[in-house]
Design a protein around this motif. Structure first.
Motif, PDB file in Angstrom:
ATOM      1  N   ASN A 190       0.983  -1.188   0.101  1.00  0.00           N
ATOM      2  CA  ASN A 190      -0.034   0.066   0.011  1.00  0.00           C
ATOM      3  C   ASN A 190       0.860   1.401   0.047  1.00  0.00           C
ATOM      4  O   ASN A 190       1.854   1.299   0.769  1.00  0.00           O
ATOM      5  N   VAL A 191       0.411   2.171  -0.895  1.00  0.00           N
ATOM      6  CA  VAL A 191       1.639   3.274  -0.836  1.00  0.00           C
ATOM      7  C   VAL A 191       0.642   4.558  -0.389  1.00  0.00           C
ATOM      8  O   VAL A 191      -0.787   4.869  -0.787  1.00  0.00           O
ATOM      9  N   ALA A 192       1.120   5.201   0.362  1.00  0.00           N
ATOM     10  CA  ALA A 192       0.369   6.422   0.930  1.00  0.00           C
ATOM     11  C   ALA A 192      -1.064   6.288   1.781  1.00  0.00           C
ATOM     12  O   ALA A 192      -2.120   7.273   1.472  1.00  0.00           O
ATOM     13  N   ALA A 193      -1.076   5.244   2.277  1.00  0.00           N
ATOM     14  CA  ALA A 193      -2.361   4.758   2.807  1.00  0.00           C
ATOM     15  C   ALA A 193      -2.062   4.487   4.434  1.00  0.00           C
ATOM     16  O   ALA A 193      -1.063   3.597   4.659  1.00  0.00           O
ATOM     17  N   LEU A 194      -2.810   4.944   5.307  1.00  0.00           N
ATOM     18  CA  LEU A 194      -2.825   4.584   6.525  1.00  0.00           C
ATOM     19  C   LEU A 194      -3.808   3.569   7.148  1.00  0.00           C
ATOM     20  O   LEU A 194      -3.818   3.061   8.262  1.00  0.00           O
ATOM     21  N   ARG A 195      -4.984   3.721   6.255  1.00  0.00           N
ATOM     22  CA  ARG A 195      -6.113   2.838   6.793  1.00  0.00           C
ATOM     23  C   ARG A 195      -5.724   1.357   6.731  1.00  0.00           C
ATOM     24  O   ARG A 195      -5.109   0.897   5.712  1.00  0.00           O
ATOM     25  N   GLY A 196      -6.023   0.671   7.506  1.00  0.00           N
ATOM     26  CA  GLY A 196      -5.819  -0.604   7.573  1.00  0.00           C
ATOM     27  C   GLY A 196      -4.506  -1.279   7.829  1.00  0.00           C
ATOM     28  O   GLY A 196      -4.111  -2.592   7.940  1.00  0.00           O
ATOM     29  N   VAL A 197      -3.728  -0.348   8.634  1.00  0.00           N
ATOM     30  CA  VAL A 197      -2.365  -0.612   9.011  1.00  0.00           C
ATOM     31  C   VAL A 197      -2.478  -1.994   9.955  1.00  0.00           C
ATOM     32  O   VAL A 197      -2.995  -1.919  10.776  1.00  0.00           O
ATOM     33  N   ALA A 198      -1.818  -2.965   9.703  1.00  0.00           N
ATOM     34  CA  ALA A 198      -1.552  -4.266  10.430  1.00  0.00           C
ATOM     35  C   ALA A 198      -3.035  -5.094  10.393  1.00  0.00           C
ATOM     36  O   ALA A 198      -2.955  -5.940  11.069  1.00  0.00           O
ATOM     37  N   ASP A 199      -4.056  -4.760   9.737  1.00  0.00           N
ATOM     38  CA  ASP A 199      -5.295  -5.445   9.769  1.00  0.00           C
ATOM     39  C   ASP A 199      -5.191  -6.275   8.669  1.00  0.00           C
ATOM     40  O   ASP A 199      -5.826  -7.555   8.709  1.00  0.00           O
ATOM     41  N   ASN A 200      -4.262  -6.126   7.665  1.00  0.00           N
ATOM     42  CA  ASN A 200      -3.844  -7.235   6.539  1.00  0.00           C
ATOM     43  C   ASN A 200      -2.693  -7.574   6.396  1.00  0.00           C
ATOM     44  O   ASN A 200      -2.028  -7.846   5.366  1.00  0.00           O
ATOM     45  N   ALA A 201      -1.940  -8.198   7.477  1.00  0.00           N
ATOM     46  CA  ALA A 201      -0.814  -8.842   7.553  1.00  0.00           C
ATOM     47  C   ALA A 201      -0.661 -10.219   6.803  1.00  0.00           C
ATOM     48  O   ALA A 201      -1.770 -10.961   6.861  1.00  0.00           O
ATOM     49  N   PRO A 202       0.176 -10.465   5.985  1.00  0.00           N
ATOM     50  CA  PRO A 202       1.477  -9.804   5.714  1.00  0.00           C
ATOM     51  C   PRO A 202       1.147  -8.496   4.816  1.00  0.00           C
ATOM     52  O   PRO A 202       0.649  -8.730   3.661  1.00  0.00           O
ATOM     53  N   ALA A 203       1.811  -7.309   4.972  1.00  0.00           N
ATOM     54  CA  ALA A 203       1.885  -6.383   4.217  1.00  0.00           C
ATOM     55  C   ALA A 203       2.802  -5.310   4.601  1.00  0.00           C
ATOM     56  O   ALA A 203       3.615  -5.373   5.598  1.00  0.00           O
ATOM     57  N   ILE A 204       3.078  -4.486   3.439  1.00  0.00           N
ATOM     58  CA  ILE A 204       3.898  -3.439   3.770  1.00  0.00           C
ATOM     59  C   ILE A 204       3.427  -2.062   3.378  1.00  0.00           C
ATOM     60  O   ILE A 204       2.451  -1.993   2.356  1.00  0.00           O
ATOM     61  N   TYR A 205       3.508  -1.027   4.063  1.00  0.00           N
ATOM     62  CA  TYR A 205       2.726   0.297   3.639  1.00  0.00           C
ATOM     63  C   TYR A 205       3.992   1.482   3.324  1.00  0.00           C
ATOM     64  O   TYR A 205       4.839   1.413   4.327  1.00  0.00           O
ATOM     65  N   ILE A 206       4.035   1.971   2.324  1.00  0.00           N
ATOM     66  CA  ILE A 206       5.120   3.070   1.951  1.00  0.00           C
ATOM     67  C   ILE A 206       4.408   4.251   2.071  1.00  0.00           C
ATOM     68  O   ILE A 206       3.552   4.808   1.455  1.00  0.00           O
ATOM     69  N   ILE A 207       4.897   5.291   2.897  1.00  0.00           N
ATOM     70  CA  ILE A 207       4.259   6.448   3.355  1.00  0.00           C
ATOM     71  C   ILE A 207       5.573   7.402   2.989  1.00  0.00           C
ATOM     72  O   ILE A 207       6.470   7.922   3.620  1.00  0.00           O
ATOM     73  N   PRO A 208       5.278   8.068   1.863  1.00  0.00           N
ATOM     74  CA  PRO A 208       6.033   9.313   1.568  1.00  0.00           C
ATOM     75  C   PRO A 208       6.028  10.427   2.700  1.00  0.00           C
ATOM     76  O   PRO A 208       4.888  10.731   3.058  1.00  0.00           O
ATOM     77  N   ALA A 209       7.077  10.615   3.306  1.00  0.00           N
ATOM     78  CA  ALA A 209       6.845  11.934   4.424  1.00  0.00           C
ATOM     79  C   ALA A 209       7.510  13.105   3.971  1.00  0.00           C
ATOM     80  O   ALA A 209       7.616  13.515   2.762  1.00  0.00           O
ATOM     81  N   ARG A 210       8.126  13.582   4.942  1.00  0.00           N
ATOM     82  CA  ARG A 210       8.782  14.897   4.890  1.00  0.00           C
ATOM     83  C   ARG A 210       9.933  15.092   3.785  1.00  0.00           C
ATOM     84  O   ARG A 210      10.511  14.313   3.636  1.00  0.00           O
ATOM     85  N   GLN A 211       9.693  15.999   2.905  1.00  0.00           N
ATOM     86  CA  GLN A 211      10.729  16.452   1.862  1.00  0.00           C
ATOM     87  C   GLN A 211      11.389  17.806   2.497  1.00  0.00           C
ATOM     88  O   GLN A 211      10.666  18.650   3.020  1.00  0.00           O
ATOM     89  N   ARG A 212      12.560  17.808   1.950  1.00  0.00           N
ATOM     90  CA  ARG A 212      13.348  19.337   2.333  1.00  0.00           C
ATOM     91  C   ARG A 212      14.342  19.452   1.423  1.00  0.00           C
ATOM     92  O   ARG A 212      15.038  18.458   0.719  1.00  0.00           O
ATOM     93  N   VAL A 213      14.648  20.950   1.174  1.00  0.00           N
ATOM     94  CA  VAL A 213      15.361  20.924  -0.223  1.00  0.00           C
ATOM     95  C   VAL A 213      16.623  21.311   0.724  1.00  0.00           C
ATOM     96  O   VAL A 213      16.932  22.030   1.814  1.00  0.00           O
TER      97      VAL A 213
END
Length: 144
Positions: free
Chosen positions: A35-58
């Motif tokens: 799952n990309v950029a999704a927080l819903r269902g975290v840990a409910d559908n294991a095995p799974a990996i969530y990729i969350i793009p976070a802070r960017q800085r110049v």
């Protein structure tokens, strides 16, 4: 419209994560669901990996080009019931190992997009109240 480099990097991380399966020799099988950029269902559908793009800085500016660093939070989960021979802490360590082994392997496509990749820290996650889902949060920073 052209796809932004940030989006292409995120998409490539998803492709790499999808390879973390038992068919490819990874015991945790966390790449079974990506799952990309999704927080819903975290840990409910294991095995799974969530990729969350976070802070960017110049980081710096060279002429008109920007050097940008983006942090990615990868949250990977496995089900203890799928690994009855492993203790909870052993499965957590295995999840971390599988994700790191896959993402720290050289990938020409990702390196063509990135200037630098830093595999930062990880945080184990253990089950609560007798639950069966365990995992880890792994942080990676990619500069492009």
């Amino acid at each position: 419209m052209a796809t932004l480099v940030a989006t292409t990097i995120t998409d490539r991380l998803a492709v790499l994560a999808a390879g973390i399966t038992t068919a490819n020799g990874y015991t945790s099988n966390v790449g079974a669901t990506v799952n990309v950029a999704a927080l819903r269902g975290v840990a409910d559908n294991a095995p799974a990996i969530y990729i969350i793009p976070a802070r960017q800085r110049v980081e710096s500016v060279y002429t008109d080009a920007l050097m940008v660093s983006r942090t990615f939070e990868l949250k990977a989960f496995a089900d203890l019931r799928d690994h009855p021979s492993l203790s909870e802490h052993a499965l957590v360590d295995l999840v971390i190992w599988d994700v790191r082994r896959r993402l720290q392997s050289y990938d020409a496509t990702l390196m063509a997009l990135a200037d630098r990749i830093e595999h930062d820290d990880d945080q184990p996650g253990y089950s609560e109240d007798g639950g069966a889902i365990v995992g880890a949060a792994i942080t990676t920073t990619i500069t492009y």
